[in-house]
Design a protein around this motif. Structure first.
Motif, PDB file in Angstrom:
ATOM      1  N   MET A  37      24.624   5.614  34.559  1.00 42.23           N
ATOM      2  CA  MET A  37      23.558   5.974  34.146  1.00 42.23           C
ATOM      3  C   MET A  37      22.728   5.635  35.019  1.00 42.23           C
ATOM      4  O   MET A  37      22.330   4.186  35.674  1.00 42.23           O
ATOM      5  CB  MET A  37      23.234   5.025  32.974  1.00 42.23           C
ATOM      6  CG  MET A  37      24.453   6.264  32.002  1.00 42.23           C
ATOM      7  SD  MET A  37      25.115   5.800  30.333  1.00 42.23           S
ATOM      8  CE  MET A  37      25.850   3.925  31.117  1.00 42.23           C
ATOM      9  N   VAL A  38      21.591   6.722  35.997  1.00 35.48           N
ATOM     10  CA  VAL A  38      20.052   6.130  36.705  1.00 35.48           C
ATOM     11  C   VAL A  38      19.229   6.401  35.525  1.00 35.48           C
ATOM     12  O   VAL A  38      18.253   7.195  35.358  1.00 35.48           O
ATOM     13  CB  VAL A  38      19.744   7.405  37.091  1.00 35.48           C
ATOM     14  CG1 VAL A  38      19.087   6.575  38.158  1.00 35.48           C
ATOM     15  CG2 VAL A  38      21.421   6.753  38.547  1.00 35.48           C
ATOM     16  N   ARG A  39      18.726   4.954  35.554  1.00 38.76           N
ATOM     17  CA  ARG A  39      17.210   4.872  34.380  1.00 38.76           C
ATOM     18  C   ARG A  39      16.325   4.642  35.436  1.00 38.76           C
ATOM     19  O   ARG A  39      16.029   4.235  36.279  1.00 38.76           O
ATOM     20  CB  ARG A  39      17.965   3.909  33.322  1.00 38.76           C
ATOM     21  CG  ARG A  39      19.214   4.207  32.589  1.00 38.76           C
ATOM     22  CD  ARG A  39      19.195   3.324  31.181  1.00 38.76           C
ATOM     23  NE  ARG A  39      20.452   3.703  30.612  1.00 38.76           N
ATOM     24  CZ  ARG A  39      20.444   4.655  28.927  1.00 38.76           C
ATOM     25  NH1 ARG A  39      19.439   5.025  29.505  1.00 38.76           N
ATOM     26  NH2 ARG A  39      21.421   4.396  28.624  1.00 38.76           N
ATOM     27  N   LYS A  40      14.828   4.120  34.355  1.00 36.08           N
ATOM     28  CA  LYS A  40      13.924   4.410  34.876  1.00 36.08           C
ATOM     29  C   LYS A  40      13.567   2.544  35.721  1.00 36.08           C
ATOM     30  O   LYS A  40      13.385   2.855  36.960  1.00 36.08           O
ATOM     31  CB  LYS A  40      12.380   4.515  34.359  1.00 36.08           C
ATOM     32  CG  LYS A  40      12.590   6.033  33.713  1.00 36.08           C
ATOM     33  CD  LYS A  40      11.001   6.389  32.695  1.00 36.08           C
ATOM     34  CE  LYS A  40      11.133   7.630  33.172  1.00 36.08           C
ATOM     35  NZ  LYS A  40      10.172   8.063  31.792  1.00 36.08           N
ATOM     36  N   GLU A  41      14.557   1.716  35.303  1.00 35.83           N
ATOM     37  CA  GLU A  41      14.322   0.907  35.537  1.00 35.83           C
ATOM     38  C   GLU A  41      15.608  -0.185  36.103  1.00 35.83           C
ATOM     39  O   GLU A  41      15.405  -1.416  36.238  1.00 35.83           O
ATOM     40  CB  GLU A  41      13.754  -0.378  33.673  1.00 35.83           C
ATOM     41  CG  GLU A  41      12.883  -0.140  34.539  1.00 35.83           C
ATOM     42  CD  GLU A  41      11.508   0.598  35.380  1.00 35.83           C
ATOM     43  OE1 GLU A  41      11.747  -1.055  35.871  1.00 35.83           O
ATOM     44  OE2 GLU A  41      10.675   0.614  35.458  1.00 35.83           O
ATOM     45  N   SER A  42      16.890   0.692  36.423  1.00 35.70           N
ATOM     46  CA  SER A  42      18.028   0.223  36.393  1.00 35.70           C
ATOM     47  C   SER A  42      18.244   1.153  36.604  1.00 35.70           C
ATOM     48  O   SER A  42      19.250   2.495  36.723  1.00 35.70           O
ATOM     49  CB  SER A  42      18.407  -0.691  35.199  1.00 35.70           C
ATOM     50  OG  SER A  42      19.204  -0.094  34.017  1.00 35.70           O
ATOM     51  N   ILE A  43      20.135   0.896  36.977  1.00 35.14           N
ATOM     52  CA  ILE A  43      21.501   1.176  36.884  1.00 35.14           C
ATOM     53  C   ILE A  43      22.739   0.837  36.691  1.00 35.14           C
ATOM     54  O   ILE A  43      22.874  -0.545  36.404  1.00 35.14           O
ATOM     55  CB  ILE A  43      21.808   1.685  38.579  1.00 35.14           C
ATOM     56  CG1 ILE A  43      21.042   2.878  39.362  1.00 35.14           C
ATOM     57  CG2 ILE A  43      23.208   2.589  38.789  1.00 35.14           C
ATOM     58  CD1 ILE A  43      21.249   2.904  40.870  1.00 35.14           C
ATOM     59  N   LEU A  69      21.332  11.075  34.338  1.00 41.50           N
ATOM     60  CA  LEU A  69      19.822  11.091  34.668  1.00 41.50           C
ATOM     61  C   LEU A  69      19.044  10.726  33.248  1.00 41.50           C
ATOM     62  O   LEU A  69      19.224  11.839  32.475  1.00 41.50           O
ATOM     63  CB  LEU A  69      19.751  12.263  35.663  1.00 41.50           C
ATOM     64  CG  LEU A  69      20.309  11.881  36.676  1.00 41.50           C
ATOM     65  CD1 LEU A  69      20.109  13.397  37.614  1.00 41.50           C
ATOM     66  CD2 LEU A  69      20.259  10.865  37.658  1.00 41.50           C
ATOM     67  N   GLU A  70      18.432  10.013  33.264  1.00 43.78           N
ATOM     68  CA  GLU A  70      17.194   9.984  31.995  1.00 43.78           C
ATOM     69  C   GLU A  70      16.311  10.869  32.735  1.00 43.78           C
ATOM     70  O   GLU A  70      15.741  11.269  34.025  1.00 43.78           O
ATOM     71  CB  GLU A  70      16.071   8.590  32.528  1.00 43.78           C
ATOM     72  CG  GLU A  70      17.088   7.661  31.130  1.00 43.78           C
ATOM     73  CD  GLU A  70      16.056   6.443  30.847  1.00 43.78           C
ATOM     74  OE1 GLU A  70      15.305   5.861  32.164  1.00 43.78           O
ATOM     75  OE2 GLU A  70      16.848   5.602  30.859  1.00 43.78           O
ATOM     76  N   PRO A  71      15.605  11.366  32.137  1.00 43.75           N
ATOM     77  CA  PRO A  71      14.393  12.146  32.745  1.00 43.75           C
ATOM     78  C   PRO A  71      13.430  11.533  33.498  1.00 43.75           C
ATOM     79  O   PRO A  71      12.979  10.293  33.295  1.00 43.75           O
ATOM     80  CB  PRO A  71      13.594  13.019  31.353  1.00 43.75           C
ATOM     81  CG  PRO A  71      13.983  12.883  30.569  1.00 43.75           C
ATOM     82  CD  PRO A  71      15.114  11.408  30.533  1.00 43.75           C
ATOM     83  N   ASN A  97      14.562  12.495  44.691  1.00 46.44           N
ATOM     84  CA  ASN A  97      15.566  11.647  46.497  1.00 46.44           C
ATOM     85  C   ASN A  97      16.538  10.518  45.539  1.00 46.44           C
ATOM     86  O   ASN A  97      17.582  10.225  45.738  1.00 46.44           O
ATOM     87  CB  ASN A  97      14.090  10.462  47.364  1.00 46.44           C
ATOM     88  CG  ASN A  97      13.521  11.842  47.656  1.00 46.44           C
ATOM     89  OD1 ASN A  97      13.975  12.753  48.398  1.00 46.44           O
ATOM     90  ND2 ASN A  97      12.600  11.517  47.904  1.00 46.44           N
ATOM     91  N   ASP A  98      15.676   9.643  44.745  1.00 42.29           N
ATOM     92  CA  ASP A  98      16.883   8.709  43.821  1.00 42.29           C
ATOM     93  C   ASP A  98      18.393   9.402  43.850  1.00 42.29           C
ATOM     94  O   ASP A  98      19.053   8.566  43.613  1.00 42.29           O
ATOM     95  CB  ASP A  98      15.907   7.980  42.882  1.00 42.29           C
ATOM     96  CG  ASP A  98      15.145   7.514  43.575  1.00 42.29           C
ATOM     97  OD1 ASP A  98      14.627   6.831  44.870  1.00 42.29           O
ATOM     98  OD2 ASP A  98      13.920   6.755  42.667  1.00 42.29           O
ATOM     99  N   MET A  99      17.652  10.349  42.981  1.00 40.19           N
ATOM    100  CA  MET A  99      19.385  10.746  42.119  1.00 40.19           C
ATOM    101  C   MET A  99      20.395  11.129  42.998  1.00 40.19           C
ATOM    102  O   MET A  99      21.120  10.930  43.223  1.00 40.19           O
ATOM    103  CB  MET A  99      18.906  12.483  41.497  1.00 40.19           C
ATOM    104  CG  MET A  99      20.116  13.022  40.994  1.00 40.19           C
ATOM    105  SD  MET A  99      20.023  14.813  40.149  1.00 40.19           S
ATOM    106  CE  MET A  99      19.453  15.474  41.548  1.00 40.19           C
ATOM    107  N   ILE A 100      19.702  12.063  44.913  1.00 39.17           N
ATOM    108  CA  ILE A 100      20.405  12.353  45.712  1.00 39.17           C
ATOM    109  C   ILE A 100      21.211  10.665  45.983  1.00 39.17           C
ATOM    110  O   ILE A 100      22.153  10.871  46.358  1.00 39.17           O
ATOM    111  CB  ILE A 100      19.880  13.101  46.868  1.00 39.17           C
ATOM    112  CG1 ILE A 100      19.140  14.866  46.266  1.00 39.17           C
ATOM    113  CG2 ILE A 100      20.547  13.483  48.074  1.00 39.17           C
ATOM    114  CD1 ILE A 100      20.784  15.562  46.037  1.00 39.17           C
ATOM    115  N   ALA A 101      20.083   9.882  46.506  1.00 37.48           N
ATOM    116  CA  ALA A 101      20.833   9.048  47.348  1.00 37.48           C
ATOM    117  C   ALA A 101      21.664   7.396  46.583  1.00 37.48           C
ATOM    118  O   ALA A 101      22.711   8.115  46.341  1.00 37.48           O
ATOM    119  CB  ALA A 101      19.377   7.789  47.331  1.00 37.48           C
TER     120      ALA A 101
END
Length: 161
Positions: A67-73, A118-120, A125-129
């Motif tokens: 889960m990719v959040r604005k402040e953490s993974i 993914l959060e909105p 670039n972060d998603m692809i990384a």
């Protein structure tokens, strides 16, 4: 009486293209300077196929959710968050994520799929990384060349809860 038609002699008029040429001289370099030259790449995603009923698996199925959040993974097993890596200096800690994913791959070597949630408003670039980190791990070999170790190549994406 017969009327004579007077043919007026028309002068040939030259087309003045000087102003048009001046416009082109200015416009073409401007358009070339402001043109965006981009390279389009495609990230291949595999949609998980529905399971075939009737057969019971030998090993219990494990779910890997990143889960990719604005402040953490966060890494989850589908029920409970097992690991959390906060952003450091505005960057996601992809090395720590890689370490946990390598451990999971050692525990479940036959596991090929993972889910990235993914959060909105997560940057592209972060998603692809993160997706590249989930798919592959670059390993330096003894001869100095980089090689990729495949981790979880079948990625599904969705919205984080």
């Amino acid at each position: 009486m017969r009327r004579k038609k007077h043919l007026k002699l028309q002068e040939e008029v030259e087309l003045d293209v000087t102003s048009f040429m001046n416009l082109m001289v200015v416009l073409i370099p401007f358009l070339l300077a402001t043109a965006v030259f981009s390279q389009v790449t495609i990230q291949e995603l595999n949609v998980p196929s529905p399971g075939v009923g009737g057969a019971t698996p030998d090993k219990p199925l494990v779910t890997i959710e990143v889960m990719v959040r604005k402040e953490s993974i966060e890494i989850s097993n589908g029920k409970v968050i097992t690991n959390r890596f906060p952003k450091e200096e505005g960057e996601y800690d992809l090395e720590a994520l890689t370490g946990v994913l390598l451990n999971l791959k050692e525990q479940y070597p036959d596991k090929e799929d993972a889910t990235v949630l993914l959060e909105p408003d997560i940057e592209y670039n972060d998603m692809i990384a993160v997706m590249d980190t989930v798919k592959f791990h670059d390993v330096a070999s003894e001869d100095g060349e980089d090689q990729s170790q495949v981790l979880f190549p079948e990625i599904s994406i969705g919205d984080a809860p």
